[in-house]
Each structure stands twice: as C-alpha cells, then as structure tokens.
Design a protein around this motif. Structure first.
Motif, PDB file in Angstrom:
ATOM      1  N   VAL A   4       0.720  -1.207   0.106  1.00  0.00           N
ATOM      2  CA  VAL A   4       0.131   0.084  -0.146  1.00  0.00           C
ATOM      3  C   VAL A   4       0.934   1.137   0.096  1.00  0.00           C
ATOM      4  O   VAL A   4       0.637   2.201  -0.770  1.00  0.00           O
ATOM      5  CB  VAL A   4      -0.855   0.000   1.113  1.00  0.00           C
ATOM      6  CG1 VAL A   4      -1.732   1.134   1.336  1.00  0.00           C
ATOM      7  CG2 VAL A   4      -1.912  -1.256   1.186  1.00  0.00           C
ATOM      8  N   TYR A   7       2.437   1.823  -3.247  1.00  0.00           N
ATOM      9  CA  TYR A   7       1.354   2.226  -4.293  1.00  0.00           C
ATOM     10  C   TYR A   7       1.374   3.884  -4.113  1.00  0.00           C
ATOM     11  O   TYR A   7       1.139   4.333  -5.408  1.00  0.00           O
ATOM     12  CB  TYR A   7       0.029   1.656  -3.929  1.00  0.00           C
ATOM     13  CG  TYR A   7      -1.050   2.106  -4.986  1.00  0.00           C
ATOM     14  CD1 TYR A   7      -1.138   1.567  -6.226  1.00  0.00           C
ATOM     15  CD2 TYR A   7      -2.156   3.091  -4.356  1.00  0.00           C
ATOM     16  CE1 TYR A   7      -2.397   1.902  -6.871  1.00  0.00           C
ATOM     17  CE2 TYR A   7      -3.051   3.264  -5.240  1.00  0.00           C
ATOM     18  CZ  TYR A   7      -3.222   2.785  -6.490  1.00  0.00           C
ATOM     19  OH  TYR A   7      -4.192   3.166  -7.507  1.00  0.00           O
ATOM     20  N   ILE A  28      -6.241   6.294   1.142  1.00  0.00           N
ATOM     21  CA  ILE A  28      -6.198   4.868   1.362  1.00  0.00           C
ATOM     22  C   ILE A  28      -6.769   4.338   2.955  1.00  0.00           C
ATOM     23  O   ILE A  28      -7.455   3.588   2.959  1.00  0.00           O
ATOM     24  CB  ILE A  28      -4.634   4.121   1.067  1.00  0.00           C
ATOM     25  CG1 ILE A  28      -4.430   4.284  -0.345  1.00  0.00           C
ATOM     26  CG2 ILE A  28      -4.498   2.812   1.936  1.00  0.00           C
ATOM     27  CD1 ILE A  28      -3.131   3.884  -0.651  1.00  0.00           C
TER      28      ILE A  28
END
Length: 78
Positions: A4, A7, A28
């Motif tokens: 994550v 990303y 997120i």
C-alpha cells in the motif's frame, strides 16, 4: 501494508513526503475501511442471519451437550 505504501510512492529515506504521497496515504486510510464497511453491510443485509439463527443456536446447544457428556465420561474413567 508495504504494498500500500509503495502504491502511493512512500519513500522512508525522505524526511518530508511529497504532498501526493501524503494525500494517497490519507485516501487509502479512508477508502479501505469504507470499502470493507460497505462489503460488511451488504453481506449482513443479504446474509439471512435471522432465518438461520435458531438452527445455529440449536446446533451449538447439541454440540456443547455432546462435549460436556464426553468430558464427564472421560473424568469418570479417571
């Protein structure tokens, strides 16, 4: 969790992260719980738990009684 952060282009070697990375982390941290909450809500609405609850409780009662009888039999043998 590492995927994550990668990303959103998180770089641990930087003292200050770029604004797009900070916004990505905030998005997120908002989107993942939101999506999971929506999935949970849909599953709970479609799950028909009210219909199967009595049978689940009956099965649990039978299982617990069987386990209690087994424990009593084992303790009587000792």
């Amino acid at each position: 969790m590492g995927w994550v952060l990668s990303y959103v282009n998180y770089d641990a070697s930087l003292e200050v992260q770029p604004q797009e990375t900070l916004e990505g982390i905030l998005n997120i941290n908002f989107l993942i719980p939101l999506i999971l909450s929506i999935i949970g809500l849909v599953l709970s609405l479609c799950g028909n738990l009210d219909k199967i609850y009595p049978q689940v409780m009956k099965d649990l009662t039978v299982r617990r009684a069987a386990e209690a009888a087994k424990l009593q039999a084992e303790s009587a043998q000792n």
